[in-house]
Design an enzyme around this catalytic site. Structure first.
Site, PDB file in Angstrom:
ATOM      1  N   CYS A  81      -7.140 -12.570  22.075  1.00 23.53           N
ATOM      2  CA  CYS A  81      -6.605 -11.646  21.467  1.00 23.53           C
ATOM      3  C   CYS A  81      -5.430 -10.911  21.753  1.00 23.53           C
ATOM      4  O   CYS A  81      -5.178  -9.915  21.400  1.00 23.53           O
ATOM      5  CB  CYS A  81      -7.868 -10.694  21.131  1.00 23.53           C
ATOM      6  SG  CYS A  81      -8.347  -9.614  22.397  1.00 23.53           S
ATOM      7  N   GLN A 102     -16.623 -10.163  15.166  1.00 24.86           N
ATOM      8  CA  GLN A 102     -15.205 -10.114  14.847  1.00 24.86           C
ATOM      9  C   GLN A 102     -15.016  -9.387  13.281  1.00 24.86           C
ATOM     10  O   GLN A 102     -15.618  -9.257  12.519  1.00 24.86           O
ATOM     11  CB  GLN A 102     -14.834 -11.681  14.439  1.00 24.86           C
ATOM     12  CG  GLN A 102     -14.977 -12.467  15.799  1.00 24.86           C
ATOM     13  CD  GLN A 102     -13.543 -12.338  16.773  1.00 24.86           C
ATOM     14  OE1 GLN A 102     -12.659 -11.363  16.430  1.00 24.86           O
ATOM     15  NE2 GLN A 102     -13.805 -12.737  17.784  1.00 24.86           N
ATOM     16  N   ASP A 118     -13.742 -16.832  25.086  1.00 22.32           N
ATOM     17  CA  ASP A 118     -13.319 -15.755  24.344  1.00 22.32           C
ATOM     18  C   ASP A 118     -13.457 -14.452  24.963  1.00 22.32           C
ATOM     19  O   ASP A 118     -14.198 -13.334  24.422  1.00 22.32           O
ATOM     20  CB  ASP A 118     -14.136 -15.771  23.271  1.00 22.32           C
ATOM     21  CG  ASP A 118     -13.819 -15.035  22.075  1.00 22.32           C
ATOM     22  OD1 ASP A 118     -12.848 -14.514  22.021  1.00 22.32           O
ATOM     23  OD2 ASP A 118     -14.640 -14.673  21.136  1.00 22.32           O
ATOM     24  N   CYS A 130      -1.864  -0.025   9.415  1.00 24.29           N
ATOM     25  CA  CYS A 130      -0.939  -1.185   9.471  1.00 24.29           C
ATOM     26  C   CYS A 130       0.406  -1.038   9.838  1.00 24.29           C
ATOM     27  O   CYS A 130       0.856   0.280   9.775  1.00 24.29           O
ATOM     28  CB  CYS A 130      -1.026  -1.749   7.864  1.00 24.29           C
ATOM     29  SG  CYS A 130      -2.643  -2.145   7.177  1.00 24.29           S
ATOM     30  N   PHE A 155     -17.808 -15.065  28.045  1.00 26.41           N
ATOM     31  CA  PHE A 155     -17.859 -13.831  27.157  1.00 26.41           C
ATOM     32  C   PHE A 155     -18.499 -14.182  25.820  1.00 26.41           C
ATOM     33  O   PHE A 155     -18.035 -14.167  24.638  1.00 26.41           O
ATOM     34  CB  PHE A 155     -16.327 -13.548  26.930  1.00 26.41           C
ATOM     35  CG  PHE A 155     -15.673 -13.379  28.302  1.00 26.41           C
ATOM     36  CD1 PHE A 155     -15.535 -12.327  29.131  1.00 26.41           C
ATOM     37  CD2 PHE A 155     -14.699 -14.502  28.988  1.00 26.41           C
ATOM     38  CE1 PHE A 155     -14.593 -12.080  30.265  1.00 26.41           C
ATOM     39  CE2 PHE A 155     -14.160 -14.448  30.043  1.00 26.41           C
ATOM     40  CZ  PHE A 155     -13.867 -13.372  30.767  1.00 26.41           C
ATOM     41  N   ASN A 171     -21.658 -15.821  18.965  1.00 25.55           N
ATOM     42  CA  ASN A 171     -20.983 -16.308  17.942  1.00 25.55           C
ATOM     43  C   ASN A 171     -20.632 -17.754  17.866  1.00 25.55           C
ATOM     44  O   ASN A 171     -20.530 -18.484  17.081  1.00 25.55           O
ATOM     45  CB  ASN A 171     -19.693 -15.304  17.779  1.00 25.55           C
ATOM     46  CG  ASN A 171     -18.645 -15.493  16.505  1.00 25.55           C
ATOM     47  OD1 ASN A 171     -19.289 -15.609  15.561  1.00 25.55           O
ATOM     48  ND2 ASN A 171     -17.464 -15.905  16.918  1.00 25.55           N
ATOM     49  N   CYS A 197      -8.197   2.332   1.258  1.00 28.37           N
ATOM     50  CA  CYS A 197      -7.556   1.538   2.264  1.00 28.37           C
ATOM     51  C   CYS A 197      -7.609  -0.145   1.766  1.00 28.37           C
ATOM     52  O   CYS A 197      -8.534  -0.671   1.634  1.00 28.37           O
ATOM     53  CB  CYS A 197      -8.302   1.615   3.305  1.00 28.37           C
ATOM     54  SG  CYS A 197      -7.648   0.483   4.860  1.00 28.37           S
ATOM     55  N   ASP A 255     -20.548  -9.761  35.274  1.00 28.40           N
ATOM     56  CA  ASP A 255     -19.360  -9.197  35.125  1.00 28.40           C
ATOM     57  C   ASP A 255     -18.399 -10.235  35.342  1.00 28.40           C
ATOM     58  O   ASP A 255     -18.060 -10.513  36.659  1.00 28.40           O
ATOM     59  CB  ASP A 255     -19.232  -8.019  36.130  1.00 28.40           C
ATOM     60  CG  ASP A 255     -18.051  -7.378  35.960  1.00 28.40           C
ATOM     61  OD1 ASP A 255     -17.115  -7.649  35.155  1.00 28.40           O
ATOM     62  OD2 ASP A 255     -17.730  -6.112  36.721  1.00 28.40           O
ATOM     63  N   CYS A 312       0.946  -1.288   0.152  1.00 28.69           N
ATOM     64  CA  CYS A 312       0.024  -0.016   0.032  1.00 28.69           C
ATOM     65  C   CYS A 312       0.852   0.951   0.043  1.00 28.69           C
ATOM     66  O   CYS A 312       1.913   1.514   0.580  1.00 28.69           O
ATOM     67  CB  CYS A 312      -0.999  -0.028   1.197  1.00 28.69           C
ATOM     68  SG  CYS A 312      -1.743   1.531   1.327  1.00 28.69           S
TER      69      CYS A 312
END
Length: 366
Positions: free
Chosen positions: A322, A198, A296, A10, A227, A232, A89, A275, A1
Site C-alpha cells: 500500500c 481491505q 502484505d 477524495c 503480515f 485473507n 458520500c 513483531d 461529487c
C-alpha cells in the site's frame, strides 16, 4: 461529487479513473527506479473495480458544531481539522452513506452528543457495523435510542469507551459475527469490526486471485504468509499448497486467523505471533525453509524481515503493497542483495478517487 474540493475524503475526482491509474502506475515505476534502483520486466494491467460506493471500511469523524447548532458526521475538510458538512458520500458503501443524516439526528438526541469523536464503519457480507468511540457513559435513554436505531436501520452498534480492547456489542447477544466470502476459494473470512480488512471488497477478491496466479503454489510446496492478518491470503493459499505458515504481529488477529482455518476446515496451516519489525532474535518460523513467500505489510514495508530471512531456497515472492516507496526500497534489497529478479508489477485500484497506491510485485530467483 458536489463536495469534492471541500471534503478531504477524495483528492483525484478532477481526473478520470483511467488517468488516475496512469498517474499511480507512473508513481510506482518512478519509485522503483529512484529508490530501489530496479526495473520490472513486465508491467501488469491495472486491477480495476467500482470507482464509487466501494469503501467497506472507514473512520468517520463526529463533531457538534456550536455555530451551526448541529452534529456533523463524515470525513475531515480538505487540509483542515474540521468535519466536512456532507449529507452523503459517493465513495462509501451506500448502506453507510445513507446513514450519515440519520446518524446526525440520532447523535444530536443523545445526552453525550458532544462526547463522541468518531465512528468506525465496517460493512461485511452480513451486517453493517458501527463502532462508536465515546468519552462519557451513555444514559439508559441513550441506549434505548441506539437500540431503536439498530432496528430501524438494520445495523449493529459497537461501543468503545476506551482502547480497542474495550469494544463490545451494544446488544447483549452472541450475534457479533462479521464475515466476507471468497467464493473462488471456498473460504469465508470472519472478522471483528475493528480488525484490519481491505476497504474494497471487489478489488480484494481480484487481488487474491492475481496473487495466487503468480505465486502458483502446488501441493508439494510450503508457503510463508507474512503480515497475514485474519487469513485473507493464507486460507486461499492453503487450498492449493502443501502447507502455509501465517505470521502476524497482532495476537488477536492471529487468533481470528486460527479460528477461520477451523471454520473453513483447513488443517494444513499454522500461525505465529511475531513483531516483524523487530527480528533481532529469530522466531521459530524463521528457522524453517519455504518454497514461496507472500508479503502484505503495512505502509512501513517489510525491510527488517526481508533482511533477516534466509531466502536462498525461496523460488518466488509475491509482495502486496500500500506504499510504493517502501515497496521500491524493499525491492532494491531483494534484487540487489538477495538475488531475485523483479518479474512483474502493477497497480490495483483499491482506493479510487484518492492518491493511495496499492500495488503488487512478483519476484523470482535469477
Amino acid at each position: 461529487c458536489e463536495y469534492f474540493g471541500y471534503c478531504g475524503g477524495c483528492s483525484l475526482q478532477h481526473i478520470s479513473a483511467e488517468a488516475q491509474l496512469a498517474h499511480k502506475q507512473n508513481v510506482l515505476i518512478e519509485q522503483f527506479a529512484h529508490l530501489g534502483k530496479v526495473s520490472p520486466e513486465t508491467i501488469l494491467p491495472p486491477l480495476t473495480g467500482p470507482v464509487f460506493a466501494y469503501r467497506h471500511k472507514a473512520r468517520l469523524g463526529v463533531k457538534y458544531v456550536l455555530k451551526k447548532e448541529k452534529v456533523l458526521v463524515g470525513f475531515r475538510e480538505k487540509r483542515s481539522p474540521f468535519i466536512a458538512d456532507i449529507e452523503h458520500c459517493k465513495v462509501l458503501h451506500p448502506a453507510v452513506s445513507d446513514l450519515l443524516l440519520p446518524l446526525r439526528e440520532l447523535i444530536q438526541n443523545l445526552s453525550i452528543y458532544n462526547q463522541l469523536p468518531q465512528i468506525e464503519v465496517a460493512v461485511s457480507d452480513n451486517a453493517v457495523a458501527l463502532v462508536m468511540r465515546h468519552l462519557a457513559d451513555f444514559s439508559e435513554a441513550d441506549i434505548d435510542l441506539l437500540k431503536s436505531f439498530e432496528q430501524e436501520h438494520d445495523c449493529r452498534f459497537y461501543l468503545q469507551p476506551g482502547g480497542y480492547d474495550s469494544v463490545h456489542r451494544l446488544s447483549n447477544d452472541n450475534d457479533d459475527d462479521l464475515y466476507y466470502r471468497l467464493d473462488d476459494h471456498d473460504v469465508r473470512v470472519h472478522f471483528q469490526a475493528i480488525d484490519f480488512t481491505q476497504v474494497n471488497v471487489d478489488i480484494n477478491r481480484k487481488m487474491i486471485n492475481r496473487a495466487l496466479e503468480y505465486l502458483a503454489p502446488t501441493e508439494e510446496e510450503t508457503v510463508l504468509d507474512l503480515f497475514c492478518g485474519v487469513g485473507n491470503f493464507t486460507l486461499p493459499i492453503a487450498r492449493r499448497a502443501k502447507s502455509v505458515t501465517g505470521v502476524e504481529g497482532d495476537a488477536s488477529l492471529v487468533e481470528r486467523a486460527r479460528q477461520n482455518a477451523e471454520r473453513n476446515h483447513i488443517s494444513n496451516v499454522d500461525f505465529a505471533v511475531a513483531d516483524l519489525a523487530d527480528v533481532s532474535q529469530p522466531y521459530p518460523f524463521m528457522r524453517n525453509t519455504y518454497d514461496k513467500i507472500l508479503l502484505d505489510p503495512a505502509r512501513t514495508g517489510a525491510k527488517e524481515i526481508i533482511a533477516a530471512l534466509d531466502l536462498k531456497k525461496v523460488k518466488c515472492i509475491v509482495y502486496v503493497s500500500c506504499n510504493p516507496a517502501t515497496l521500491a526500497r524493499d525491492a532494491g534489497i531483494l534484487v540487489n542483495e538477495k538475488g531475485f529478479v523483479l518479474k512483474q508489477t502493477g497497480v490495483m485500484d483499491m482506493f479510487p478517487q484518492t492518491t493511495h497506491v496499492e500495488s503488487i510485485a512478483v519476484f523470482s530467483r535469477k
